[in-house]
Every structure is written in structure tokens, then in C-alpha cells.
Write a protein that holds these residues in place. Structure first.
Motif, PDB file in Angstrom:
ATOM      1  N   GLU A   1      -5.004   7.312 -10.015  1.00 18.36           N
ATOM      2  CA  GLU A   1      -5.368   6.133  -9.234  1.00 18.36           C
ATOM      3  C   GLU A   1      -5.595   4.958 -10.191  1.00 18.36           C
ATOM      4  N   THR A   2      -4.509   4.365 -10.631  1.00 16.87           N
ATOM      5  CA  THR A   2      -4.584   3.305 -11.637  1.00 16.87           C
ATOM      6  C   THR A   2      -4.553   1.900 -11.034  1.00 16.87           C
ATOM      7  N   LEU A   3      -4.390   1.807  -9.724  1.00 22.71           N
ATOM      8  CA  LEU A   3      -4.366   0.500  -9.070  1.00 22.71           C
ATOM      9  C   LEU A   3      -5.663   0.274  -8.294  1.00 22.71           C
ATOM     10  N   ILE A   4      -6.160  -0.940  -8.361  1.00 19.05           N
ATOM     11  CA  ILE A   4      -7.321  -1.340  -7.563  1.00 19.05           C
ATOM     12  C   ILE A   4      -6.805  -2.152  -6.383  1.00 19.05           C
TER      13      ILE A   4
ATOM     14  N   ALA B   1      -3.908   0.545 -22.515  1.00 16.54           N
ATOM     15  CA  ALA B   1      -2.741  -0.336 -22.468  1.00 16.54           C
ATOM     16  C   ALA B   1      -1.462   0.490 -22.547  1.00 16.54           C
ATOM     17  N   GLY B   2      -0.495   0.123 -21.736  1.00 10.22           N
ATOM     18  CA  GLY B   2       0.783   0.835 -21.738  1.00 10.22           C
ATOM     19  C   GLY B   2       0.877   1.898 -20.667  1.00 10.22           C
TER      20      GLY B   2
ATOM     21  N   ALA C   1       0.832  -6.742 -13.287  1.00  9.23           N
ATOM     22  CA  ALA C   1      -0.464  -6.103 -13.506  1.00  9.23           C
ATOM     23  C   ALA C   1      -1.620  -6.773 -12.772  1.00  9.23           C
ATOM     24  N   SER C   2      -1.472  -8.049 -12.399  1.00  9.48           N
ATOM     25  CA  SER C   2      -2.590  -8.757 -11.767  1.00  9.48           C
ATOM     26  C   SER C   2      -2.076  -9.869 -10.865  1.00  9.48           C
ATOM     27  N   ASN C   3      -3.034 -10.510 -10.175  1.00 11.56           N
ATOM     28  CA  ASN C   3      -2.738 -11.658  -9.303  1.00 11.56           C
ATOM     29  C   ASN C   3      -1.715 -11.345  -8.219  1.00 11.56           C
ATOM     30  N   ASN C   4      -1.892 -10.210  -7.571  1.00  9.55           N
ATOM     31  CA  ASN C   4      -0.997  -9.816  -6.480  1.00  9.55           C
ATOM     32  C   ASN C   4      -1.743  -9.922  -5.150  1.00  9.55           C
TER      33      ASN C   4
ATOM     34  N   ARG D   1      -4.115  -4.750  -8.245  1.00 11.84           N
ATOM     35  CA  ARG D   1      -4.017  -5.027  -9.678  1.00 11.84           C
ATOM     36  C   ARG D   1      -4.188  -3.734 -10.462  1.00 11.84           C
ATOM     37  N   PHE D   2      -3.746  -3.781 -11.698  1.00 12.71           N
ATOM     38  CA  PHE D   2      -3.881  -2.616 -12.578  1.00 12.71           C
ATOM     39  C   PHE D   2      -5.333  -2.478 -13.015  1.00 12.71           C
ATOM     40  N   ASN D   3      -5.839  -1.258 -13.011  1.00 17.49           N
ATOM     41  CA  ASN D   3      -7.205  -0.979 -13.450  1.00 17.49           C
ATOM     42  C   ASN D   3      -7.255  -1.005 -14.975  1.00 17.49           C
TER      43      ASN D   3
END
Length: 204
Positions: free
Chosen positions: A31-34, A64-65, A113-116, A57-59
Motif C-alpha cells: 500500500e504505497t499510495l495515499i 526512493a525508487g 508521485a504527487s499533486n494528483n 500520491r506516493f507515500n
């Protein structure tokens, strides 16, 4: 010991075949997405009218990676357990190809990774039920590799209710009235013509 190049190719092909044949299991995903979903609080959301705004967004607590293979994100509307009870067509399966928890697509976007964010009007064909939102990250082969959802693991928090469209559409009611009026007029005309025929016969 050096592995022959041909054997390595065969191994990789077999691995790909097994993966595509059996598919991905939900329990294997991290569960890597918030994911969040905002909507009118303490209200039943009406299909065809109400909107929800989904963000993901990515947690960043993952190293990294971790998301290097993510290419696409698919966001879906999912049934909560209470709306799956005694409904086999909504049954949760660990194997995602057979899973029926999340049949309703909200949006698909290239991964960032962010701002979605996406605001979605609940579609008219969504049935009455209790729901949550889940997002899957997919790789270049369109295979699920991670996920995030608005609820907890037991799917018991941050749920919301949707009310399906009920009753007939106004246009159907108008058409029904018009058809009824036409039928009455036609029936009256039929009796009038029959009456005239009867009188004409008596006069002869």
C-alpha cells in the motif's frame, strides 16, 4: 557456475507466462499510495448528481525508487463489505482477475508521485450501496504493482453511501400521458364512428 544465455531467456519467458496466466494477487501488493476522497459530509450521495474529489500520491515513507516501475494509476469505486453481503457478483477475491470488489472505473492517469486530483460526478448507473475508493498503480505491462485506498484494511472506515436513481424519468412520464390521451381519443373516435354507422344502417 555460468548460466547459459539460452537457459536464462527460457526462464524469463516462463516467468512471464506464469505471471500472466495466474495474474496478480491483492495480498502481494504494497500500500504505497495515499488516497483521499472528499464529498459532502453526513449526506447520502445521489447518483448522477453528487461529486467526489479524489486525490492520490506516493507515500514518501517508502524508499526512493520504490515507484520506479509505476506507469499508470487507475482509480476505482469499490463496494464496502456491507454491500457485498449475499451478493456473489460483488465477491472479493485475492486474485485480482477474479476480484469483483471494485468494478466501477473513476479515472486512469499516467503516474506522477504527487499533486494528483480528480473530481468525479457519480455516474447514473451506480447502484445504491456503501463504498470506498481504491487506486492501483500499474507497470508497463498493465499489471497491478501497488495500491492505496481511502479506508483501512478491514474496509470499515471513511465509507460513504450512494443512492441510485429511482423512479421514472420525467420524459417517460410525459410520453406515458401523451400515449394515454391518444388512446382515449382514439377509443372515443372509434365509438363515434361505430355509432354513425349504426344510425346510417337504421335509416336505410
Amino acid at each position: 557456475m555460468e548460466v547459459p544465455a539460452g537457459s536464462m531467456v527460457v526462464y524469463l519467458l516462463l516467468s512471464c507466462f506464469v505471471a500472466t496466466s495466474y495474474g496478480v494477487y491483492f495480498s502481494s501488493l504494497n500500500e504505497t499510495l495515499i488516497v483521499t476522497a472528499t464529498h459532502a459530509k453526513d449526506q447520502v450521495l445521489k447518483a448522477g448528481e453528487a461529486q467526489i474529489t479524489v486525490t492520490w500520491r506516493f507515500n514518501q515513507t517508502y524508499k526512493a525508487g520504490t515507484d520506479s516501475a509505476y506507469k499508470t494509476v487507475k482509480v476505482k469505486l469499490c463496494y464496502a463489505p456491507i454491500s457485498q453481503k449475499d451478493r456473489s457478483w460483488r465477491k472479493t477475491e485475492d486474485r485480482l482477475k477474479k476480484d469483483k470488489t471494485c468494478p466501477h472505473k473513476i479515472v486512469a492517469r499516467p503516474y506522477t508521485a504527487s499533486n494528483n486530483s480528480f473530481t468525479w460526478t457519480i455516474e447514473k448507473d451506480i447502484p445504491t450501496g456503501v463504498y470506498f475508493v481504491r487506486a492501483y498503480a500499474l507497470d508497463a505491462q498493465d499489471q497491478e504493482v501497488a495500491y492505496g485506498q481511502t479506508t483501512n484494511g478491514a474496509k470499515s472506515t471513511n465509507l460513504f453511501n450512494v443512492q441510485a436513481i429511482t423512479g421514472r424519468h420525467v420524459s417517460l412520464d410525459i410520453a406515458s400521458v401523451c400515449f394515454s390521451a391518444f388512446s382515449v381519443v382514439s377509443l372515443a373516435g372509434f365509438f363515434y364512428m361505430e355509432k354513425r354507422k349504426g344510425k346510417a344502417s337504421q335509416q336505410k
